[in-house]
Scaffold this motif. Structure first.
Motif, PDB file in Angstrom:
ATOM      1  N   ALA A  55      73.668  -8.115  44.492  1.00  0.00           N
ATOM      2  CA  ALA A  55      73.028  -9.398  44.778  1.00  0.00           C
ATOM      3  C   ALA A  55      73.666 -10.535  43.981  1.00  0.00           C
ATOM      4  CB  ALA A  55      71.537  -9.300  44.475  1.00  0.00           C
ATOM      5  N   SER A  56      74.001 -10.271  42.732  1.00  0.00           N
ATOM      6  CA  SER A  56      74.608 -11.306  41.903  1.00  0.00           C
ATOM      7  C   SER A  56      75.972 -11.717  42.456  1.00  0.00           C
ATOM      8  CB  SER A  56      74.733 -10.803  40.462  1.00  0.00           C
ATOM      9  OG  SER A  56      74.892 -11.873  39.578  1.00  0.00           O
ATOM     10  N   ALA A  57      76.770 -10.751  42.870  1.00  0.00           N
ATOM     11  CA  ALA A  57      78.065 -11.057  43.487  1.00  0.00           C
ATOM     12  C   ALA A  57      77.850 -11.895  44.744  1.00  0.00           C
ATOM     13  CB  ALA A  57      78.819  -9.771  43.818  1.00  0.00           C
ATOM     14  N   VAL A  64      76.115 -21.265  45.014  1.00  0.00           N
ATOM     15  CA  VAL A  64      74.976 -22.086  44.603  1.00  0.00           C
ATOM     16  C   VAL A  64      74.836 -22.033  43.077  1.00  0.00           C
ATOM     17  CG1 VAL A  64      73.760 -21.851  46.803  1.00  0.00           C
ATOM     18  CG2 VAL A  64      73.331 -20.194  44.986  1.00  0.00           C
ATOM     19  N   PRO A  65      74.380 -23.139  42.460  1.00  0.00           N
ATOM     20  CA  PRO A  65      74.272 -23.149  41.005  1.00  0.00           C
ATOM     21  C   PRO A  65      73.231 -22.166  40.475  1.00  0.00           C
ATOM     22  CG  PRO A  65      73.374 -25.181  41.940  1.00  0.00           C
ATOM     23  CD  PRO A  65      74.023 -24.428  43.055  1.00  0.00           C
ATOM     24  N   GLU A  66      72.337 -21.722  41.309  1.00  0.00           N
ATOM     25  CA  GLU A  66      71.314 -20.763  40.884  1.00  0.00           C
ATOM     26  C   GLU A  66      71.888 -19.387  40.575  1.00  0.00           C
ATOM     27  OE1 GLU A  66      69.448 -24.142  42.804  1.00  0.00           O
ATOM     28  OE2 GLU A  66      71.061 -22.839  43.470  1.00  0.00           O
ATOM     29  N   HIS A  67      73.202 -19.213  40.748  1.00  0.00           N
ATOM     30  CA  HIS A  67      73.828 -17.943  40.380  1.00  0.00           C
ATOM     31  C   HIS A  67      73.553 -17.614  38.916  1.00  0.00           C
ATOM     32  CE1 HIS A  67      77.030 -20.552  38.748  1.00  0.00           C
ATOM     33  NE2 HIS A  67      77.230 -19.553  37.916  1.00  0.00           N
ATOM     34  N   LYS A  68      73.291 -18.629  38.108  1.00  0.00           N
ATOM     35  CA  LYS A  68      73.013 -18.401  36.680  1.00  0.00           C
ATOM     36  C   LYS A  68      71.794 -17.493  36.508  1.00  0.00           C
ATOM     37  CE  LYS A  68      75.013 -22.768  35.214  1.00  0.00           C
ATOM     38  NZ  LYS A  68      75.835 -22.620  34.048  1.00  0.00           N
ATOM     39  N   HIS A  69      70.800 -17.636  37.380  1.00  0.00           N
ATOM     40  CA  HIS A  69      69.593 -16.821  37.293  1.00  0.00           C
ATOM     41  C   HIS A  69      69.874 -15.369  37.683  1.00  0.00           C
ATOM     42  CE1 HIS A  69      67.388 -20.484  36.622  1.00  0.00           C
ATOM     43  NE2 HIS A  69      67.830 -20.982  37.771  1.00  0.00           N
ATOM     44  N   SER A  70      70.603 -15.182  38.773  1.00  0.00           N
ATOM     45  CA  SER A  70      70.905 -13.806  39.194  1.00  0.00           C
ATOM     46  C   SER A  70      71.831 -13.139  38.187  1.00  0.00           C
ATOM     47  CB  SER A  70      71.500 -13.764  40.606  1.00  0.00           C
ATOM     48  OG  SER A  70      72.728 -14.437  40.675  1.00  0.00           O
ATOM     49  N   CYS A  71      72.736 -13.906  37.593  1.00  0.00           N
ATOM     50  CA  CYS A  71      73.635 -13.336  36.579  1.00  0.00           C
ATOM     51  C   CYS A  71      72.871 -12.934  35.321  1.00  0.00           C
ATOM     52  CB  CYS A  71      74.755 -14.319  36.250  1.00  0.00           C
ATOM     53  SG  CYS A  71      76.007 -14.440  37.552  1.00  0.00           S
ATOM     54  N   ALA A  72      71.889 -13.739  34.927  1.00  0.00           N
ATOM     55  CA  ALA A  72      71.088 -13.394  33.745  1.00  0.00           C
ATOM     56  C   ALA A  72      70.308 -12.105  33.989  1.00  0.00           C
ATOM     57  CB  ALA A  72      70.147 -14.535  33.389  1.00  0.00           C
ATOM     58  N   ALA A  73      69.708 -11.981  35.166  1.00  0.00           N
ATOM     59  CA  ALA A  73      68.960 -10.770  35.501  1.00  0.00           C
ATOM     60  C   ALA A  73      69.898  -9.569  35.587  1.00  0.00           C
ATOM     61  CB  ALA A  73      68.216 -10.959  36.821  1.00  0.00           C
ATOM     62  N   ALA A  76      70.816  -8.312  32.128  1.00  0.00           N
ATOM     63  CA  ALA A  76      69.715  -7.563  31.506  1.00  0.00           C
ATOM     64  C   ALA A  76      69.615  -6.150  32.079  1.00  0.00           C
ATOM     65  CB  ALA A  76      68.397  -8.305  31.697  1.00  0.00           C
ATOM     66  N   LEU A  77      69.736  -6.011  33.394  1.00  0.00           N
ATOM     67  CA  LEU A  77      69.668  -4.685  34.017  1.00  0.00           C
ATOM     68  C   LEU A  77      70.878  -3.834  33.636  1.00  0.00           C
ATOM     69  CD1 LEU A  77      68.112  -5.579  37.432  1.00  0.00           C
ATOM     70  CD2 LEU A  77      67.297  -3.785  35.905  1.00  0.00           C
ATOM     71  N   CYS A  78      72.049  -4.451  33.573  1.00  0.00           N
ATOM     72  CA  CYS A  78      73.247  -3.708  33.169  1.00  0.00           C
ATOM     73  C   CYS A  78      73.125  -3.202  31.732  1.00  0.00           C
ATOM     74  CB  CYS A  78      74.493  -4.574  33.319  1.00  0.00           C
ATOM     75  SG  CYS A  78      75.061  -4.760  35.024  1.00  0.00           S
ATOM     76  N   GLU A  79      72.553  -4.024  30.853  1.00  0.00           N
ATOM     77  CA  GLU A  79      72.372  -3.597  29.458  1.00  0.00           C
ATOM     78  C   GLU A  79      71.404  -2.418  29.380  1.00  0.00           C
ATOM     79  OE1 GLU A  79      71.168  -7.294  27.703  1.00  0.00           O
ATOM     80  OE2 GLU A  79      73.218  -8.051  27.658  1.00  0.00           O
ATOM     81  N   ALA A 102      77.763  -6.658  32.274  1.00  0.00           N
ATOM     82  CA  ALA A 102      76.778  -7.399  31.484  1.00  0.00           C
ATOM     83  C   ALA A 102      77.439  -8.529  30.712  1.00  0.00           C
ATOM     84  CB  ALA A 102      76.059  -6.451  30.524  1.00  0.00           C
ATOM     85  N   GLU A 103      78.579  -8.240  30.116  1.00  0.00           N
ATOM     86  CA  GLU A 103      79.297  -9.250  29.337  1.00  0.00           C
ATOM     87  C   GLU A 103      79.743 -10.406  30.233  1.00  0.00           C
ATOM     88  OE1 GLU A 103      83.521  -9.299  27.066  1.00  0.00           O
ATOM     89  OE2 GLU A 103      82.175  -7.664  26.504  1.00  0.00           O
ATOM     90  N   SER A 104      80.294 -10.078  31.388  1.00  0.00           N
ATOM     91  CA  SER A 104      80.773 -11.093  32.313  1.00  0.00           C
ATOM     92  C   SER A 104      79.603 -11.927  32.866  1.00  0.00           C
ATOM     93  CB  SER A 104      81.536 -10.419  33.452  1.00  0.00           C
ATOM     94  OG  SER A 104      82.133 -11.363  34.287  1.00  0.00           O
ATOM     95  N   CYS A 105      78.513 -11.276  33.202  1.00  0.00           N
ATOM     96  CA  CYS A 105      77.345 -11.980  33.743  1.00  0.00           C
ATOM     97  C   CYS A 105      76.686 -12.873  32.692  1.00  0.00           C
ATOM     98  CB  CYS A 105      76.337 -11.004  34.328  1.00  0.00           C
ATOM     99  SG  CYS A 105      76.757 -10.487  36.014  1.00  0.00           S
ATOM    100  N   ARG A 106      76.680 -12.418  31.433  1.00  0.00           N
ATOM    101  CA  ARG A 106      76.126 -13.275  30.364  1.00  0.00           C
ATOM    102  C   ARG A 106      76.908 -14.580  30.268  1.00  0.00           C
ATOM    103  NH1 ARG A 106      75.355  -8.563  27.549  1.00  0.00           N
ATOM    104  NH2 ARG A 106      77.311  -8.773  26.421  1.00  0.00           N
ATOM    105  N   ARG A 107      78.240 -14.482  30.407  1.00  0.00           N
ATOM    106  CA  ARG A 107      79.072 -15.708  30.366  1.00  0.00           C
ATOM    107  C   ARG A 107      78.763 -16.606  31.561  1.00  0.00           C
ATOM    108  NH1 ARG A 107      83.146 -12.008  28.810  1.00  0.00           N
ATOM    109  NH2 ARG A 107      84.056 -12.083  30.881  1.00  0.00           N
ATOM    110  N   MET A 108      78.567 -16.032  32.733  1.00  0.00           N
ATOM    111  CA  MET A 108      78.265 -16.831  33.932  1.00  0.00           C
ATOM    112  C   MET A 108      76.879 -17.448  33.857  1.00  0.00           C
ATOM    113  SD  MET A 108      80.489 -17.267  36.310  1.00  0.00           S
ATOM    114  CE  MET A 108      81.831 -17.349  35.164  1.00  0.00           C
ATOM    115  N   ALA A 109      75.969 -16.795  33.169  1.00  0.00           N
ATOM    116  CA  ALA A 109      74.587 -17.298  33.072  1.00  0.00           C
ATOM    117  C   ALA A 109      74.464 -18.427  32.060  1.00  0.00           C
ATOM    118  CB  ALA A 109      73.639 -16.151  32.705  1.00  0.00           C
ATOM    119  N   ALA A 110      75.433 -18.513  31.156  1.00  0.00           N
ATOM    120  CA  ALA A 110      75.371 -19.522  30.070  1.00  0.00           C
ATOM    121  C   ALA A 110      75.500 -20.940  30.603  1.00  0.00           C
ATOM    122  CB  ALA A 110      76.460 -19.231  29.049  1.00  0.00           C
TER     123      ALA A 110
END
Length: 110
Positions: A55-57, A64-73, A76-79, A102-110
């Motif tokens: 879903a995040s991909a 859409v800029p809301e990708h930050k929310h899906s990346c943060a979630a 968390a699930l990857c961790e 998780a590392e890559s998604c944390r950067r995208m969520a920032a």
């Protein structure tokens, strides 16, 4: 035409890799191995992680800029999936894919 940054393209690739690894490990490795590998909480977490990655991909590809929310979630699930797979053992490929995603998604969520 949407331009996807190199960082976002890398994150999309990490998400799709983690999606593939988690789904394959859950359906091919864990179901065959049995025991701790098929405990409901572990298997559900792997499937949730795979779906969050897919879903995040997808959301990032939509641009859409809301990708930050899906990346943060997703992070968390990857961790959580990383910890579960480490506890179960014999799941190094999944641990590595989840950790990288998780590392890559944390950067995208920032």
């Amino acid at each position: 035409m949407l331009t996807i940054s190199p960082d976002m393209r890398g994150c999309i690739e990490e998400c799709l890799r983690c999606y593939q690894v988690c789904l394959t490990e859950a359906s091919q490795h864990c179901l065959e191995a049995g025991g701790k590998h098929v405990e409901p909480a572990h298997l559900r977490l792997m499937l949730a992680c795979a779906e969050a990655c897919r879903a995040s991909a997808h959301v990032m590809l939509l641009g859409v800029p809301e990708h930050k929310h899906s990346c943060a979630a997703c992070a968390a699930l990857c961790e959580a999936c990383t910890r579960s797979c480490e506890q179960v053992g014999e799941m190094q490929e999944c641990v590595e894919a989840c950790r990288a995603c998780a590392e890559s998604c944390r950067r995208m969520a920032a």
